[in-house]
Design an enzyme around this catalytic site. Structure first.
Site, PDB file in Angstrom:
ATOM      1  N   ALA A  53      35.711  41.824  26.014  1.00 22.73           N
ATOM      2  CA  ALA A  53      36.092  41.987  27.423  1.00 22.73           C
ATOM      3  C   ALA A  53      37.438  41.307  27.646  1.00 22.73           C
ATOM      4  O   ALA A  53      38.112  40.895  26.700  1.00 22.73           O
ATOM      5  CB  ALA A  53      35.010  41.391  28.320  1.00 22.73           C
ATOM      6  N   SER A  54      37.837  41.196  28.905  1.00 24.05           N
ATOM      7  CA  SER A  54      39.169  40.679  29.210  1.00 24.05           C
ATOM      8  C   SER A  54      39.314  39.202  28.868  1.00 24.05           C
ATOM      9  O   SER A  54      40.399  38.744  28.512  1.00 24.05           O
ATOM     10  CB  SER A  54      39.480  40.899  30.696  1.00 24.05           C
ATOM     11  OG  SER A  54      38.496  40.285  31.499  1.00 24.05           O
ATOM     12  N   ALA A  77      36.725  37.251  26.923  1.00 21.46           N
ATOM     13  CA  ALA A  77      36.056  36.795  25.701  1.00 21.46           C
ATOM     14  C   ALA A  77      35.473  37.980  24.942  1.00 21.46           C
ATOM     15  O   ALA A  77      35.453  39.111  25.440  1.00 21.46           O
ATOM     16  CB  ALA A  77      34.946  35.801  26.066  1.00 21.46           C
ATOM     17  N   VAL A 118      32.122  38.936  21.905  1.00 19.85           N
ATOM     18  CA  VAL A 118      30.811  38.471  21.437  1.00 19.85           C
ATOM     19  C   VAL A 118      30.623  38.818  19.966  1.00 19.85           C
ATOM     20  O   VAL A 118      30.889  39.951  19.546  1.00 19.85           O
ATOM     21  CB  VAL A 118      29.672  39.089  22.276  1.00 19.85           C
ATOM     22  CG1 VAL A 118      28.307  38.652  21.741  1.00 19.85           C
ATOM     23  CG2 VAL A 118      29.819  38.692  23.746  1.00 19.85           C
ATOM     24  N   LYS A 167      29.775  33.856  22.109  1.00 19.46           N
ATOM     25  CA  LYS A 167      30.834  34.335  22.995  1.00 19.46           C
ATOM     26  C   LYS A 167      32.055  33.435  22.808  1.00 19.46           C
ATOM     27  O   LYS A 167      31.954  32.209  22.943  1.00 19.46           O
ATOM     28  CB  LYS A 167      30.347  34.299  24.445  1.00 19.46           C
ATOM     29  CG  LYS A 167      31.286  34.934  25.458  1.00 19.46           C
ATOM     30  CD  LYS A 167      30.615  34.984  26.830  1.00 19.46           C
ATOM     31  CE  LYS A 167      31.500  35.636  27.868  1.00 19.46           C
ATOM     32  NZ  LYS A 167      30.825  35.727  29.184  1.00 19.46           N
ATOM     33  N   ASP A 185      27.075  39.486  39.233  1.00 21.40           N
ATOM     34  CA  ASP A 185      27.665  40.580  38.450  1.00 21.40           C
ATOM     35  C   ASP A 185      26.546  41.358  37.758  1.00 21.40           C
ATOM     36  O   ASP A 185      26.573  41.575  36.547  1.00 21.40           O
ATOM     37  CB  ASP A 185      28.645  40.001  37.419  1.00 21.40           C
ATOM     38  CG  ASP A 185      29.574  41.073  36.839  1.00 21.40           C
ATOM     39  OD1 ASP A 185      29.691  42.153  37.444  1.00 21.40           O
ATOM     40  OD2 ASP A 185      30.165  40.827  35.774  1.00 21.40           O
TER      41      ASP A 185
END
Length: 524
Positions: free
Chosen positions: A133-134, A136, A138, A155, A290
């Site tokens: 993702a922006s 971090a 996984v 992560k 979220d």
């Protein structure tokens, strides 16, 4: 100099938005004067391919070109429909926070730098990234366990993301200041304050220890809740740049076909999701903000597991009571009580008439009672409520807006699982129990206890408060006699700072103006 660099970054971002057709997708027909001319120029400068795409696709492509900071900005603004409008907020909420993975070697460096131990001493094995993702990405890994190697999720913060975000943040602040200065109607939305909130929330999100703490808190709150949990945090292997969690085996909630194939009761999952969210909100005042379907897994026994708690919301007791009372007021059609709650909470200024406000509330509530319960959206009701409260000068309440945005997402997920989902019937046990416990005799006893505790605390602080009051009184007397004075060096420093800020602000504005003139000349 930083203002000039921020201006150039802002102009680059504007150029990308123009070229990808984002500006052209805005409703420019309603504009007039210079804004309408700018919109027409933007349509001419947009790529032909971009104009053939849908608005959300244009936005996604532009944000991806601009990089991680703008992805995070888009996600944040999706939580603020009061700022960007509901339609744009929906488009922003659809942004997929998926980026290219960075090399495993960089992840190893980040882990070892954060935890101060070799990766080989921390994990039995560390696999390649499975999602990015922006902020971090996984990695799957294994750790030692008495029963044999145990699978975990690791992560890791993206290298250089903090510096990149800090640089882009300067251009965000420049845009917010220009908006406040030149667009008076936008001042009510407090764009500089919104940008400050973005800066603070993203700093928190970039410290993975704080996400671990949020997961731990939510885990404790929900320990006895049926059918809902969050993954356990491995604190030995968690630091500022790395977060280690138990691995979750389950079907993602956005895979409706997979859930059905696994034999899950989709209606039961939808009801469990809504009731869990309302428990967290009303009972605990702390909720996952979220909860899109990509962050929700369903285990074999039907338990919902929520991951990625980078964004969390909190509601104080006053806000929780406000929420419960307005929902209950709409259910019972007691619009006067709904209006009174707004005034009691201090959300609507006393200069307005309660009866007139109740009339506006009735305009929202009456159409609802003529519809089947399964077609009534609680999230839509809150959206309409906030629109009406703007007419009565209700200031933006970020915690309530975040709640409303999250409820929109959660209710949407529930209706994806069960199209005939009855939000009100499902919510009643949780909302009803909370109202009985907090607004009935039991609630009065709790309020009395809290009031007595606050009174005792104030009594203990009385001597110190008296000394402070006396000190303030003396200072005010001196100020009245002598006036407010600065040391000569302080006054000189303030003058230099103001002059420097004004000078670079003018330079930035001239650069932006010259760029616009150049674009218009090119078009001509």
């Amino acid at each position: 100099m930083s203002s000039v660099i921020a201006a150039f970054r802002l102009m680059r971002a504007g150029w990308v938005l123009v070229r990808e057709g984002v500006v052209a997708a805005m409703p420019g027909d309603e504009l007039s004067g210079a804004p309408k001319l700018g919109w027409r120029v933007a349509r001419l400068l947009a790529r032909r391919r971009a104009l053939r795409r849908g608005r959300s696709d244009r936005l996604a492509r532009a944000v991806s070109r601009l990089g991680p900071s703008y992805v995070k900005l888009g996600q944040f603004l999706a939580t603020r429909p009061d700022v960007v409008g509901n339609d744009i907020a929906v488009d922003l909420a659809m942004l997929q926070d998926k980026m290219q993975t960075f090399p495993k070697a960089a992840a190893v460096d980040a882990i070892e730098g954060s935890l101060g131990r070799p990766v080989g001493a921390l994990y039995v094995s560390l696999g390649d990234a499975v999602a990015a993702a922006s902020i971090a990405q996984v990695h799957p890994a294994e750790v030692e366990h008495p029963d044999g190697p145990k699978k975990v999720a690791v992560k890791v913060i993206r290298p250089g993301v903090r510096r990149r975000f800090q640089n882009d943040l300067e251009s965000f602040f420049l845009a917010a200041r220009l908006q406040e200065r030149f667009i008076p109607s936008a001042r009510r939305l407090r764009p500089v304050e919104v940008t400050e909130t973005l800066a603070q929330t993203t700093k928190i999100e970039m410290d993975l220890r704080l996400e671990g703490a949020a997961l731990s808190e939510l885990g404790e709150n929900t320990a006895d809740d049926p059918g809902f949990r969050v993954p356990a945090v491995d604190w030995e292997r968690t630091g500022r740049d790395v977060l280690t969690l138990e691995w979750v085996d389950g079907v993602k909630m956005n895979d409706v076909g997979g859930l059905a194939a696994a034999g899950h009761d989709l209606k039961a999952i939808a009801a469990n999701l809504i009731q869990s969210f309302l428990r967290h909100t009303l009972r605990d005042g702390f909720f996952h903000a979220d909860m899109h379907p990509g962050n929700l897994f369903v285990e074999a026994d039907g338990t919902i597991v929520a991951v990625d708690l980078g964004i969390a919301g909190r509601l104080g007791k006053k806000e929780r009571r406000f929420l419960a009372e307005i929902l209950y007021g709409f259910i019972t059609r007691d619009y006067l009580r709904v209006a009174e709650v707004h005034f009691e909470a201090g959300y609507v200024p006393r200069k307005h008439d309660v009866a007139a406000f109740a009339q506006a509330i009735r305009a929202i509530g009456e159409p609802i009672h003529g519809q089947p319960a399964e077609t009534i959206s609680m999230a839509r009701l809150l959206t309409l409520l906030f629109e009406v409260t703007e007419l009565f000068d209700m200031q933006t309440r970020p915690e309530l807006v975040l709640l409303q945005k999250t409820m929109v997402v959660v209710e949407g997920v529930a209706r994806t699982l069960d199209p005939a989902f009855n939000m009100w019937k499902t919510a009643e046990p949780v909302v009803g129990d909370w109202i009985r416990d907090n607004l009935g005799p039991k609630g009065l006893l709790v309020d009395a206890r809290d009031g007595l505790s606050a009174l005792l605390s104030l009594a203990r602080q009385a001597p110190e408060l008296a000394i402070r009051a006396e000190h303030i009184s003396r200072e005010l007397e001196l100020m009245t006699e002598r006036g407010l004075r600065f040391e000569e060096e302080t006054a000189r420093s303030i003058g230099k700072a103001e002059a420097r800020a004004a000078r670079w602000g003018r330079v930035a504005l001239w650069l932006i103006a010259l760029t616009l003139v150049w674009i218009a000349w090119k078009v001509a």
